[in-house]
Write a protein that holds these residues in place. Structure first.
Motif, PDB file in Angstrom:
ATOM      1  N   VAL A  46       2.249 -36.773 -29.156  1.00  0.00           N
ATOM      2  CA  VAL A  46       0.826 -36.504 -29.350  1.00  0.00           C
ATOM      3  C   VAL A  46       0.620 -35.003 -29.178  1.00  0.00           C
ATOM      4  N   VAL A  47      -0.224 -34.429 -30.028  1.00  0.00           N
ATOM      5  CA  VAL A  47      -0.563 -33.015 -29.934  1.00  0.00           C
ATOM      6  C   VAL A  47      -2.039 -32.917 -29.557  1.00  0.00           C
ATOM      7  N   CYS A  48      -2.305 -32.163 -28.507  1.00  0.00           N
ATOM      8  CA  CYS A  48      -3.659 -31.926 -28.034  1.00  0.00           C
ATOM      9  C   CYS A  48      -3.946 -30.443 -28.207  1.00  0.00           C
ATOM     10  N   ARG A  49      -4.977 -30.132 -28.967  1.00  0.00           N
ATOM     11  CA  ARG A  49      -5.344 -28.727 -29.189  1.00  0.00           C
ATOM     12  C   ARG A  49      -6.717 -28.494 -28.568  1.00  0.00           C
ATOM     13  N   ALA A  50      -6.783 -27.558 -27.614  1.00  0.00           N
ATOM     14  CA  ALA A  50      -8.053 -27.220 -26.978  1.00  0.00           C
ATOM     15  C   ALA A  50      -8.663 -26.035 -27.702  1.00  0.00           C
ATOM     16  N   PRO A 100       2.006  -9.936 -33.722  1.00  0.00           N
ATOM     17  CA  PRO A 100       0.644  -9.951 -34.269  1.00  0.00           C
ATOM     18  C   PRO A 100      -0.377  -9.612 -33.169  1.00  0.00           C
ATOM     19  N   PRO A 101      -1.611  -9.316 -33.546  1.00  0.00           N
ATOM     20  CA  PRO A 101      -2.644  -9.026 -32.542  1.00  0.00           C
ATOM     21  C   PRO A 101      -2.710 -10.148 -31.497  1.00  0.00           C
ATOM     22  N   GLY A 102      -2.777  -9.764 -30.226  1.00  0.00           N
ATOM     23  CA  GLY A 102      -2.845 -10.735 -29.140  1.00  0.00           C
ATOM     24  C   GLY A 102      -1.503 -11.251 -28.670  1.00  0.00           C
ATOM     25  N   TYR A 103      -0.418 -10.774 -29.273  1.00  0.00           N
ATOM     26  CA  TYR A 103       0.917 -11.282 -28.934  1.00  0.00           C
ATOM     27  C   TYR A 103       1.250 -11.092 -27.456  1.00  0.00           C
ATOM     28  N   ALA A 104       0.856  -9.985 -26.857  1.00  0.00           N
ATOM     29  CA  ALA A 104       1.208  -9.671 -25.469  1.00  0.00           C
ATOM     30  C   ALA A 104       0.701 -10.732 -24.495  1.00  0.00           C
ATOM     31  N   GLU A 105      -0.396 -11.402 -24.831  1.00  0.00           N
ATOM     32  CA  GLU A 105      -0.963 -12.415 -23.941  1.00  0.00           C
ATOM     33  C   GLU A 105      -0.505 -13.838 -24.280  1.00  0.00           C
ATOM     34  N   ARG A 106       0.109 -14.059 -25.413  1.00  0.00           N
ATOM     35  CA  ARG A 106       0.521 -15.420 -25.795  1.00  0.00           C
ATOM     36  C   ARG A 106       1.642 -15.904 -24.885  1.00  0.00           C
ATOM     37  N   ARG A 107       1.631 -17.206 -24.598  1.00  0.00           N
ATOM     38  CA  ARG A 107       2.668 -17.811 -23.753  1.00  0.00           C
ATOM     39  C   ARG A 107       3.049 -19.177 -24.304  1.00  0.00           C
ATOM     40  N   ILE A 108       4.277 -19.579 -23.974  1.00  0.00           N
ATOM     41  CA  ILE A 108       4.789 -20.888 -24.355  1.00  0.00           C
ATOM     42  C   ILE A 108       5.743 -21.358 -23.267  1.00  0.00           C
ATOM     43  N   THR A 109       5.861 -22.659 -23.111  1.00  0.00           N
ATOM     44  CA  THR A 109       6.845 -23.226 -22.190  1.00  0.00           C
ATOM     45  C   THR A 109       7.118 -24.670 -22.587  1.00  0.00           C
ATOM     46  N   ALA A 119       6.757 -31.919 -22.175  1.00  0.00           N
ATOM     47  CA  ALA A 119       5.497 -31.269 -22.520  1.00  0.00           C
ATOM     48  C   ALA A 119       5.819 -29.871 -23.036  1.00  0.00           C
ATOM     49  N   GLN A 120       5.282 -29.546 -24.179  1.00  0.00           N
ATOM     50  CA  GLN A 120       5.379 -28.196 -24.730  1.00  0.00           C
ATOM     51  C   GLN A 120       3.964 -27.637 -24.707  1.00  0.00           C
ATOM     52  N   ILE A 121       3.777 -26.501 -24.027  1.00  0.00           N
ATOM     53  CA  ILE A 121       2.456 -25.911 -23.889  1.00  0.00           C
ATOM     54  C   ILE A 121       2.476 -24.521 -24.493  1.00  0.00           C
ATOM     55  N   ALA A 122       1.487 -24.216 -25.307  1.00  0.00           N
ATOM     56  CA  ALA A 122       1.335 -22.877 -25.887  1.00  0.00           C
ATOM     57  C   ALA A 122      -0.075 -22.390 -25.589  1.00  0.00           C
ATOM     58  N   LEU A 123      -0.190 -21.131 -25.168  1.00  0.00           N
ATOM     59  CA  LEU A 123      -1.478 -20.526 -24.855  1.00  0.00           C
ATOM     60  C   LEU A 123      -1.751 -19.397 -25.836  1.00  0.00           C
ATOM     61  N   TYR A 124      -2.989 -19.339 -26.329  1.00  0.00           N
ATOM     62  CA  TYR A 124      -3.413 -18.316 -27.290  1.00  0.00           C
ATOM     63  C   TYR A 124      -4.678 -17.620 -26.765  1.00  0.00           C
ATOM     64  N   PRO A 125      -4.573 -16.920 -25.637  1.00  0.00           N
ATOM     65  CA  PRO A 125      -5.763 -16.303 -25.053  1.00  0.00           C
ATOM     66  C   PRO A 125      -6.210 -15.059 -25.823  1.00  0.00           C
ATOM     67  N   LEU A 134      -6.342 -19.845 -18.483  1.00  0.00           N
ATOM     68  CA  LEU A 134      -5.657 -20.925 -19.197  1.00  0.00           C
ATOM     69  C   LEU A 134      -4.426 -21.407 -18.424  1.00  0.00           C
ATOM     70  N   GLN A 135      -3.705 -20.487 -17.777  1.00  0.00           N
ATOM     71  CA  GLN A 135      -2.553 -20.893 -16.969  1.00  0.00           C
ATOM     72  C   GLN A 135      -3.010 -21.760 -15.793  1.00  0.00           C
ATOM     73  N   GLN A 136      -4.114 -21.393 -15.156  1.00  0.00           N
ATOM     74  CA  GLN A 136      -4.652 -22.208 -14.063  1.00  0.00           C
ATOM     75  C   GLN A 136      -5.104 -23.566 -14.578  1.00  0.00           C
ATOM     76  N   LEU A 137      -5.750 -23.583 -15.735  1.00  0.00           N
ATOM     77  CA  LEU A 137      -6.208 -24.836 -16.325  1.00  0.00           C
ATOM     78  C   LEU A 137      -5.022 -25.758 -16.596  1.00  0.00           C
ATOM     79  N   ALA A 138      -3.958 -25.206 -17.202  1.00  0.00           N
ATOM     80  CA  ALA A 138      -2.770 -26.007 -17.501  1.00  0.00           C
ATOM     81  C   ALA A 138      -2.117 -26.519 -16.221  1.00  0.00           C
ATOM     82  N   GLN A 139      -2.049 -25.672 -15.204  1.00  0.00           N
ATOM     83  CA  GLN A 139      -1.423 -26.071 -13.944  1.00  0.00           C
ATOM     84  C   GLN A 139      -2.182 -27.227 -13.295  1.00  0.00           C
TER      85      GLN A 139
END
Length: 152
Positions: A46-50, A100-109, A119-125, A134-139
């Motif tokens: 299942v993919v959940c996109r916020a 790309p723009p915003g790359y420095a803040e992007r995260r994945i795990t 669980a695969q999590i990607a953040l696009y802040p 977003l990291q606190q929300l995911a945690q």
């Protein structure tokens, strides 16, 4: 023809009840987050996109029965964190040298939750501050099946 509105409203009621009884697979989001899930279920994952109220995707969560097999290079390792009770690291995504723009803040795990659950999590802040939020929300996400079903 008088039965058509009755039949139509009955079908609508049945469809609404079926949708309400469909199992919720995405963990609930805090009411004050301003985010809303878009859920897509397939066989085995299942993919959940916020997304924010304006439709900007800021977090993607894929829950699957198989390891996604994403190489997470130590040189791209960033912050330490936790998810689903497991310790992990956030990584900058490997985009083949593109930034790309915003790359420095992007995260994945990728986190192995238990046997046969990943669980695969990607953040696009949009900013460093939003990254921390977003990291606190995911945690804080509760992934136990009963909590997900109860909307916690």
């Amino acid at each position: 023809m008088k039965f058509a509105p009755v039949v139509l409203s009955s079908l609508l009621l049945v469809a609404t009840q079926a949708a309400a009884q469909a199992p919720v697979q995405c963990p609930s989001l805090p009411a004050n987050s301003g985010l809303q899930w878009q859920e897509q279920s397939q066989s085995g994952f299942v993919v959940c996109r916020a997304a924010t109220e304006d439709g900007r995707e800021v977090l993607s969560l894929m829950l699957s029965q198989r390891d996604p097999g994403i190489p997470l290079t130590r040189s791209l390792r960033q912050e330490k964190g936790s998810f689903g009770g497991e310790s992990m690291y956030w990584y900058q995504p490997d985009l083949g040298g593109q930034e790309p723009p915003g790359y420095a803040e992007r995260r994945i795990t990728v986190v192995k939750l238990d046997k046969g659950r990943y669980a695969q999590i990607a953040l696009y802040p949009g900013s460093t501050q939003e990254l921390g939020s977003l990291q606190q929300l995911a945690q804080g996400m509760n992934l136990t099946p009963s909590a997900v079903a109860d909307g916690r």
